[in-house]
Scaffold this motif. Structure first.
Motif, short mmCIF file in Angstrom:
data_model
loop_
_atom_site.label_atom_id
_atom_site.label_comp_id
_atom_site.label_asym_id
_atom_site.label_seq_id
_atom_site.Cartn_x
_atom_site.Cartn_y
_atom_site.Cartn_z
N GLU A 155 -56.22 -28.75 28.47
CA GLU A 155 -56.71 -29.89 27.68
C GLU A 155 -57.56 -30.84 28.50
O GLU A 155 -58.32 -31.65 27.93
N ALA A 156 -57.50 -30.79 29.83
CA ALA A 156 -58.31 -31.67 30.67
C ALA A 156 -59.54 -30.97 31.23
O ALA A 156 -60.49 -31.63 31.64
N GLU A 157 -59.54 -29.64 31.22
CA GLU A 157 -60.61 -28.90 31.88
C GLU A 157 -61.95 -29.06 31.20
O GLU A 157 -63.00 -29.08 31.85
N ALA A 158 -61.97 -29.17 29.88
CA ALA A 158 -63.25 -29.26 29.15
C ALA A 158 -64.05 -30.49 29.56
O ALA A 158 -65.28 -30.51 29.41
N GLY A 159 -63.39 -31.51 30.09
CA GLY A 159 -64.11 -32.72 30.49
C GLY A 159 -64.92 -32.56 31.75
O GLY A 159 -65.86 -33.33 31.99
N VAL A 160 -64.57 -31.58 32.61
CA VAL A 160 -65.25 -31.44 33.89
C VAL A 160 -65.97 -30.10 34.03
O VAL A 160 -66.61 -29.86 35.05
N SER A 161 -65.88 -29.23 33.03
CA SER A 161 -66.44 -27.89 33.15
C SER A 161 -67.07 -27.47 31.82
O SER A 161 -66.70 -27.98 30.75
N ILE A 162 -68.00 -26.52 31.90
CA ILE A 162 -68.64 -25.96 30.69
C ILE A 162 -68.00 -24.65 30.29
O ILE A 162 -68.53 -23.92 29.45
N ILE A 163 -66.84 -24.32 30.87
CA ILE A 163 -66.22 -23.02 30.63
C ILE A 163 -65.92 -22.78 29.17
O ILE A 163 -66.07 -21.67 28.66
N ASP A 164 -65.50 -23.84 28.44
CA ASP A 164 -65.14 -23.65 27.04
C ASP A 164 -66.35 -23.30 26.18
O ASP A 164 -66.20 -22.77 25.07
N GLN A 165 -67.58 -23.58 26.66
CA GLN A 165 -68.79 -23.27 25.92
C GLN A 165 -69.27 -21.84 26.17
O GLN A 165 -70.21 -21.39 25.52
#
Length: 414
Positions: free
Chosen positions: A120-130
């Motif tokens: 839940e915190a990773e999307a704020g610092v990475s583009i991996i979810d895209q």
């Protein structure tokens, strides 16, 4: 309509069919050389801009702009994240644990860097979810030992979501049967593709699972990744954060891990730009030879104009106009062709790869697997200005020679 005499006669000389076809041929070659030089310069610099953009958006979108690491495992990362995000340059912060080891499947082995993250915190610092081709970050659940791998890793092992992989840590465990490496089975729950080398060297697991593998307490993390509003301020901001934080922390930023690649692209762009500018200069200065031959061919016309009262300045203007026309036409043609090539080169190369069945850029060798291009109008303006400026400079000497022509000497044998 009023037109100055040098402009009128210069354009007339440019449009007229010359008796000396060799001079016309040299003029055409000069124009085509200038066109080719400007076009290639726009195209190549656009490709270099594309590599620069991909480095910033893809590679630096996956790796952290900076990290704040503890010398000991960090217990309360939420409070530390609140302190970090209070800095005006910090947009987000997320915890991580890094583990290095090897992934194995059916006898195949590949080195990998495993990042333990909080989904839940990773999307704020990475583009991996895209860039997830299959699965989602939410599939990483505490205690279930799921793993998200890159597309190249999935192809290397021939696995899909639901398959099992074994993660081998570079540590040994003592057992009654002897010394064995530490192993842990993971289930593939997602596959990402960013089109870069990270597709074959990076994997993601839940931070809690990474803590168990590191034999830490639940909730402990190695450090926090931070995302900045300006990645070029990463070294300065990271240093400011560390000096303000209570306790023992140290900082790292992207300039240490990927700064050499970024600097290499910047340097290559500068050097390639200078080399291509020399090509444009050679093409522009071909105008000198063209105008020198034109001046020799038009000595009688120059003498007649001088006897009719034309000043040396007028004669000089005539041939400056003629040479400038060659430069303007060549530069504008090169600008149009260069812009069209820069806007379509990625699709053209991709189509050529499909047609030939080969891949020119492989992620195993290069940090991206396709040819990027980014057209910057500032570069186009600079290139066209350089082409026009060099063309104008090339007209000065032949035009000056024409203005020094003596009517009596020129008409002596005519």
């Amino acid at each position: 309509m009023f037109r100055p005499l040098p402009f009128f006669i210069g354009l007339r000389y440019t449009r007229a069919k010359r008796r000396n076809h060799f001079i016309s041929f040299i003029s055409l070659i000069s124009m085509l050389g200038l066109t080719l030089g400007v076009m290639v310069m726009i195209l190549v610099l656009s490709v270099m801009n594309g590599f620069d953009r991909e480095l910033r958006t893809r590679i630096l979108g996956m790796v952290p702009h900076a990290t704040i690491n503890g010398y000991q495992p960090i217990d309360d990362w939420q409070s530390l994240a609140g302190v970090l995000t209070a800095h005006p340059r910090v947009e987000a912060a997320a915890p991580f644990i890094q583990l290095q080891g090897m992934l194995t499947h059916n006898g195949s082995v590949a080195p990998v860097l495993v990042n333990g993250i909080v989904p839940e915190a990773e999307a704020g610092v990475s583009i991996i979810d895209q860039h997830l081709e299959a699965g989602s970050l939410d599939a990483l659940v505490d205690g279930q030992f799921g793993i998200i791998i890159g597309e190249l890793t999935a192809k290397r092992f021939g696995v899909e979501p639901g398959d099992k992989l074994t993660f081998v840590l570079p540590e040994a465990s003592m057992t009654p049967a002897g010394v064995f490496p530490r192993l842990k089975r993971f289930e593939v729950v997602g596959i990402f593709k960013v089109g870069a080398e990270l597709d074959g060297s990076l994997a993601l697991i839940h931070a809690a699972d990474a803590a168990r593998l590191s034999r830490w307490q639940p909730g402990q993390v190695q450090g926090l990744r931070i995302k900045l509003d300006d990645l070029f301020q990463a070294p300065q901001v990271a240093w400011e954060l560390v000096t303000r934080l209570p306790g023992q922390y140290y900082a790292q930023d992207w300039t240490r891990s990927h700064g050499n690649l970024f600097a290499a692209i910047r340097m290559e762009k500068t050097m390639v730009g200078l080399l291509l500018l020399l090509i444009v200069a050679v093409a522009a200065f071909n105008i000198i030879s063209t105008l020198v031959m034109v001046v020799t061919d038009k000595k009688a016309d120059i003498a007649i104009l001088r006897t009719l009262g034309s000043s040396p300045r007028t004669i000089m203007g005539i041939f400056m106009v003629q040479g400038s026309v060659i430069g303007v036409v060549g530069t504008l043609a090169g600008c149009v062709l260069g812009v069209l090539a820069a806007l379509n080169v990625s699709d053209l190369v991709a189509g050529l790869e499909r047609l030939l069945g080969i891949q020119f850029l492989s992620s195993d060798v290069y940090f991206i697997n396709y040819l990027p291009s980014e057209l910057l109008w500032g570069d186009v303006l600079l290139i066209c200005s350089a082409g026009l400026g060099l063309s104008f400079l090339a007209t000065l000497y032949p035009a000056w020679r024409a203005s020094r022509t003596e009517p009596a000497e020129a008409l002596r044998y005519d």
